[in-house]
Design an enzyme around this catalytic site. Sequence first.
Site, PDB file in Angstrom:
ATOM      1  N   ASP A  10       0.903  -1.136   0.051  1.00 41.45           N
ATOM      2  CA  ASP A  10      -0.138   0.120  -0.023  1.00 41.45           C
ATOM      3  C   ASP A  10       0.937   1.230   0.094  1.00 41.45           C
ATOM      4  OD1 ASP A  10      -2.360   1.665   0.245  1.00 41.45           O
ATOM      5  OD2 ASP A  10      -1.330   1.863   2.666  1.00 41.45           O
ATOM      6  N   ASP A  12      -0.108   5.324   0.765  1.00 39.80           N
ATOM      7  CA  ASP A  12      -0.042   6.066   1.860  1.00 39.80           C
ATOM      8  C   ASP A  12      -0.017   5.461   3.431  1.00 39.80           C
ATOM      9  OD1 ASP A  12      -0.691   8.305   0.233  1.00 39.80           O
ATOM     10  OD2 ASP A  12      -2.574   7.310  -0.350  1.00 39.80           O
ATOM     11  N   GLY A  47      -7.319   4.003   3.730  1.00 35.12           N
ATOM     12  CA  GLY A  47      -7.336   3.179   2.729  1.00 35.12           C
ATOM     13  C   GLY A  47      -8.466   3.126   2.001  1.00 35.12           C
ATOM     14  N   LYS A 118      -5.569   8.084  -6.193  1.00 35.53           N
ATOM     15  CA  LYS A 118      -5.651   8.227  -7.694  1.00 35.53           C
ATOM     16  C   LYS A 118      -4.196   9.244  -8.090  1.00 35.53           C
ATOM     17  CE  LYS A 118     -10.257   7.634  -8.837  1.00 35.53           C
ATOM     18  NZ  LYS A 118     -11.698   8.157  -9.576  1.00 35.53           N
ATOM     19  N   ASP A 171      -1.401  -0.485   6.227  1.00 34.52           N
ATOM     20  CA  ASP A 171      -1.578   0.212   7.319  1.00 34.52           C
ATOM     21  C   ASP A 171      -3.230   0.551   7.744  1.00 34.52           C
ATOM     22  OD1 ASP A 171      -1.868   2.396   5.418  1.00 34.52           O
ATOM     23  OD2 ASP A 171      -1.595   3.855   6.965  1.00 34.52           O
TER      24      ASP A 171
HETATM   25  C1  BG6 Z   1      -5.518   5.699   0.318  1.00 36.87           C
HETATM   26  C2  BG6 Z   1      -5.380   6.827   1.656  1.00 36.87           C
HETATM   27  O1  BG6 Z   1      -4.329   5.334   0.025  1.00 36.87           O
HETATM   28  O2  BG6 Z   1      -6.029   6.592  -0.655  1.00 36.87           O
HETATM   29  C3  BG6 Z   1      -6.748   7.389   1.853  1.00 36.87           C
HETATM   30  O3  BG6 Z   1      -5.422   5.890   2.772  1.00 36.87           O
HETATM   31  C4  BG6 Z   1      -7.270   8.322   0.635  1.00 36.87           C
HETATM   32  O4  BG6 Z   1      -6.813   8.432   2.923  1.00 36.87           O
HETATM   33  C5  BG6 Z   1      -7.155   7.238  -0.392  1.00 36.87           C
HETATM   34  O5  BG6 Z   1      -8.273   8.902   0.510  1.00 36.87           O
HETATM   35  C6  BG6 Z   1      -7.691   8.146  -1.904  1.00 36.87           C
HETATM   36  O6  BG6 Z   1      -6.462   8.958  -2.250  1.00 36.87           O
HETATM   37  P1  BG6 Z   1      -6.560  10.088  -3.391  1.00 36.87           P
HETATM   38  O7  BG6 Z   1      -5.158  10.538  -3.299  1.00 36.87           O
HETATM   39  O8  BG6 Z   1      -6.974   9.345  -4.520  1.00 36.87           O
HETATM   40  O9  BG6 Z   1      -7.309  11.178  -2.858  1.00 36.87           O
HETATM   41 MG    MG Z   2      -2.503   3.263   3.639  1.00 36.68          MG
END
Ligand code: BG6
Ligand code: MG
Length: 219
Positions: A10, A12, A47, A118, A171
């Site tokens: 993963d 983030d 997530g 994204k 996580d």
């Molecule tokens: C996940 C994060 O990896 O991605 C979330 O844990 C986040 O917190 C999600 O909302 C979507 O991310 P993004 O960058 O497309 O807004």
């Molecule tokens: Mg994560």
Amino acid sequence: MAELKACIFDMDGVIVNSADFHFHAWKKLADELRIDIDDDFEIHLKGISRVDSLEKILAKGNLVLDNDTKLSLMRNKNEEYLESITGLKQEDLLPGALDFLKECKANGVKIALGSSSKNADIILEKTDIAGYFDEVIDGNKVKFSKPDPEVFLKGAAGMNIAPNEIVVFEDALSGVQAAKSGGFFCVALGNPEELKQADYVIDGLHQINLDKLKSIFNH
Ligand code: BG6
Ligand code: MG
């Protein structure tokens, strides 16, 4: 006994210290909508996709909005988030992440990204680690958000490796559930109480190396 052939990470909160930036941006949006979300709410957002996160916040505030408003709120949140990661660079990777990617690469263990974000391409580029990945599956490539296992199953299929030969690092509770329902061995990063559905829990990638991982995996 299966052989460990690949790791799916993963992004983030596992490779990059971006989880706080996501939550701060959501908190700002919730404050503007006068919806009260405290720190304990973060576990519900980690997530999951951008749209699912917004829906959870709106549900918390019993707020029903039309589609255009939701799209504009998500755009604002993403701008806020991107602003906060403008200066992101390789030194900002979480402790142990780069060393472990290098060790996997040097030992022929394949590497995939399995992220709901994204913004994955932007982050991999900023931190200059895109070259380590054999496969990148992100929020642009899946139909179903974690806890659905699609993101990890696509990563496994892209590497042509069976889920039972792969370790997923996560996580988020939603991510641990996705990994387990997809048939993967899951190492979670964070609080062992919250993430007890994982096969093993560590604080961060600085606590792992391939020897240790193989012994946990074969246990
Ligand atoms: C996940 C994060 O990896 O991605 C979330 O844990 C986040 O917190 C999600 O909302 C979507 O991310 P993004 O960058 O497309 O807004
Ligand atoms: Mg994560």
